[in-house]
Motif scaffolding. Structure first.
Motif, short mmCIF file in Angstrom:
data_model
loop_
_atom_site.label_atom_id
_atom_site.label_comp_id
_atom_site.label_asym_id
_atom_site.label_seq_id
_atom_site.Cartn_x
_atom_site.Cartn_y
_atom_site.Cartn_z
N SER A 203 -2.03 7.89 2.08
CA SER A 203 -3.16 7.28 2.01
C SER A 203 -4.38 7.94 1.40
CB SER A 203 -4.50 7.59 3.61
OG SER A 203 -3.69 7.56 4.25
N ARG A 204 -3.54 8.78 0.57
CA ARG A 204 -4.00 9.32 -0.92
C ARG A 204 -4.12 8.32 -1.47
NH1 ARG A 204 -3.29 14.91 1.45
NH2 ARG A 204 -1.04 14.79 0.28
N LEU A 205 -2.40 8.27 -2.12
CA LEU A 205 -1.96 7.00 -3.10
C LEU A 205 -2.34 5.46 -2.95
CD1 LEU A 205 0.41 6.03 -4.97
CD2 LEU A 205 2.18 5.79 -3.00
N LEU A 206 -2.86 5.53 -1.65
CA LEU A 206 -3.74 3.80 -1.23
C LEU A 206 -4.64 4.08 -1.86
CD1 LEU A 206 -3.44 0.98 -0.53
CD2 LEU A 206 -4.13 1.71 1.62
N ALA A 207 -5.34 5.24 -1.68
CA ALA A 207 -6.72 5.14 -2.36
C ALA A 207 -6.79 5.03 -3.75
CB ALA A 207 -7.29 6.63 -1.97
N SER A 208 -5.73 5.68 -4.76
CA SER A 208 -5.58 6.02 -5.88
C SER A 208 -5.76 4.59 -6.33
CB SER A 208 -4.47 6.68 -6.12
OG SER A 208 -3.56 7.06 -6.55
N TRP A 209 -4.80 3.90 -6.38
CA TRP A 209 -4.28 2.46 -6.45
C TRP A 209 -5.52 1.94 -5.77
CZ3 TRP A 209 0.59 1.21 -3.19
CH2 TRP A 209 1.69 2.72 -4.03
N ILE A 210 -6.69 1.77 -5.56
CA ILE A 210 -7.65 1.28 -5.29
C ILE A 210 -8.42 1.30 -6.77
CG2 ILE A 210 -9.46 0.64 -3.28
CD1 ILE A 210 -7.91 1.01 -1.55
N GLN A 211 -8.47 2.69 -6.55
CA GLN A 211 -9.34 2.75 -7.38
C GLN A 211 -9.14 2.58 -8.64
OE1 GLN A 211 -9.68 7.97 -6.92
NE2 GLN A 211 -11.21 7.55 -5.34
N GLU A 212 -8.05 2.44 -8.91
CA GLU A 212 -7.42 2.39 -10.38
C GLU A 212 -7.15 1.00 -9.99
OE1 GLU A 212 -3.90 4.16 -10.80
OE2 GLU A 212 -4.97 6.51 -10.38
N ASP A 213 -7.51 -0.50 -9.37
CA ASP A 213 -7.37 -1.47 -9.79
C ASP A 213 -6.23 -1.84 -9.65
OD1 ASP A 213 -8.61 -3.71 -9.17
OD2 ASP A 213 -9.06 -4.66 -11.61
N ARG A 214 -4.94 -1.79 -9.15
CA ARG A 214 -3.46 -1.71 -8.88
C ARG A 214 -2.84 -2.87 -7.98
NH1 ARG A 214 -0.63 3.77 -9.99
NH2 ARG A 214 0.92 1.26 -10.75
N ILE A 215 -4.57 -2.79 -7.21
CA ILE A 215 -3.67 -2.98 -6.12
C ILE A 215 -4.13 -5.08 -6.10
CG2 ILE A 215 -3.94 -3.54 -3.56
CD1 ILE A 215 -4.21 -0.92 -3.34
N GLU A 216 -2.51 -5.56 -6.01
CA GLU A 216 -1.89 -6.80 -5.54
C GLU A 216 -3.03 -8.18 -4.73
OE1 GLU A 216 -3.07 -11.06 -8.15
OE2 GLU A 216 -2.00 -9.07 -9.11
N THR A 217 -1.63 -7.45 -3.57
CA THR A 217 -1.94 -7.67 -2.39
C THR A 217 -1.90 -6.29 -1.33
OG1 THR A 217 0.51 -8.16 -2.29
CG2 THR A 217 -1.24 -10.53 -2.74
N ILE A 218 -2.11 -6.69 -0.67
CA ILE A 218 -1.87 -5.21 0.71
C ILE A 218 -1.80 -5.54 2.10
CG2 ILE A 218 -4.72 -4.31 1.28
CD1 ILE A 218 -3.66 -1.87 1.68
N HIS A 219 -1.12 -5.72 3.18
CA HIS A 219 -1.35 -6.31 4.65
C HIS A 219 -0.57 -5.23 5.22
CE1 HIS A 219 -1.22 -10.44 2.56
NE2 HIS A 219 -0.73 -10.39 1.74
N SER A 220 -1.10 -5.84 6.69
CA SER A 220 -0.78 -4.72 7.40
C SER A 220 -0.15 -5.20 8.13
CB SER A 220 -1.73 -4.64 8.66
OG SER A 220 -2.04 -6.02 9.39
#
Length: 283
Positions: free
Chosen positions: A248-265
């Motif tokens: 969860s912390r890793l995902l939050a950091s990627w969101i803050q750094e605008d590094r996510i292209e796509t995310i799927h459950s």
């Protein structure tokens, strides 16, 4: 809007000593698609035959539009449509004449035929002998015949089996339109992806027993025990994260750094749920 069009109350059916349906209960309302899902031999077609008065249950009660299925007369067929794997067409008659024949039987104005043929994409083929149609076109003609008299209930037994993806998607679109117009649809299929797209509720049937019942989303979420997320970053890399504090912390950091292209459950599909519940693959 909450009218009960189909009701199954604790239906069981035996052929000799073989019990093919075991205490099956379900309800279909106006403007709803119910999917009976399972492999060949699960009891899907037997259920349709009971609901349409072709078979009597060994025990339990079934009702169509408030009428006991064991006591229905021919008038019920003016309010239901049926598409099964043995539905055929008169190959020597034209597409138009196939529907004209049934329009006379069902007392449907012939002017409705052209409108229906345009709706299902067969108008330009209306003069062609039915025997010259492709498999997908034949299935559209059979569906047209089943809805020619604007029935309240439509029974569909594996309606897109063996069809190409384009034709199957077109039939899906038409079924959703019919549902939105108020028709109740009882659909049997072993195609779980199709059921997920079309059905408001589904019953997973295995060896004559309903092992799960609910909306596709409810059933899939019920078995989503190991929550995971598939993430693609802007650098092209893929990552599978679990629902825990570290990821969860890793995902939050990627969101803050605008590094996510796509995310799927990664919740399970109906097919994977069926395999988990029954230990059987769909055939």
């Amino acid at each position: 809007m909450n009218q009960e069009y189909l009701v199954l109350n604790h239906i069981s059916k035996k052929f000799g000593s073989k019990l093919v349906l075991k205490d099956v209960s379900a309800t279909v309302h106006r403007g709803e698609i119910l999917g009976f899902l399972g492999p060949s031999g699960a009891g899907k077609t037997t259920t349709i035959k009971i609901l349409t008065g072709q078979l009597k249950p060994t025990s339990g009660d079934a009702f169509v539009l408030g009428k006991d299925c064991q006591k229905i007369d021919e008038s019920i067929y003016e309010q239901i449509g049926i598409v099964t794997d043995i539905s055929g067409v008169y190959e020597r008659l034209s597409v138009y004449d196939n529907l004209k024949f049934f329009a006379r039987i069902l007392n449907v104005p012939q002017k409705n035929i052209d409108l229906l043929l345009k709706r299902v994409g067969l108008y330009e083929h209306r003069k062609k002998p039915a025997g010259k149609l492709s498999r997908g076109q034949v299935q559209r003609l059979i569906l047209s015949r089943a809805i020619l008299h604007k029935p309240k209930i439509l029974f569909l037994d594996e309606p897109t089996s063996g069809l190409d993806p384009t034709t199957a998607l077109d039939i899906h679109r038409q079924l959703l339109e019919l549902r939105d117009e108020g028709m109740a649809i009882f659909l049997t299929t072993h195609n779980m992806e199709e059921a997920t797209k079309l059905c408001d509720h589904v019953a997973l049937l295995n060896e004559g027993v309903i092992v799960e019942y609910g909306t596709p989303k409810e059933i899939c979420l019920k078995y989503n025990q190991n929550k995971r997320y598939q993430v693609q970053l802007t650098d092209g890399s893929f990552h599978l994260l679990k629902q825990n504090p570290e990821d969860s912390r890793l995902l939050a950091s990627w969101i803050q750094e605008d590094r996510i292209e796509t995310i799927h459950s990664c919740e399970p599909t109906l097919e994977s749920v069926f395999l988990e519940v029954t230990g059987r693959k769909l055939q």
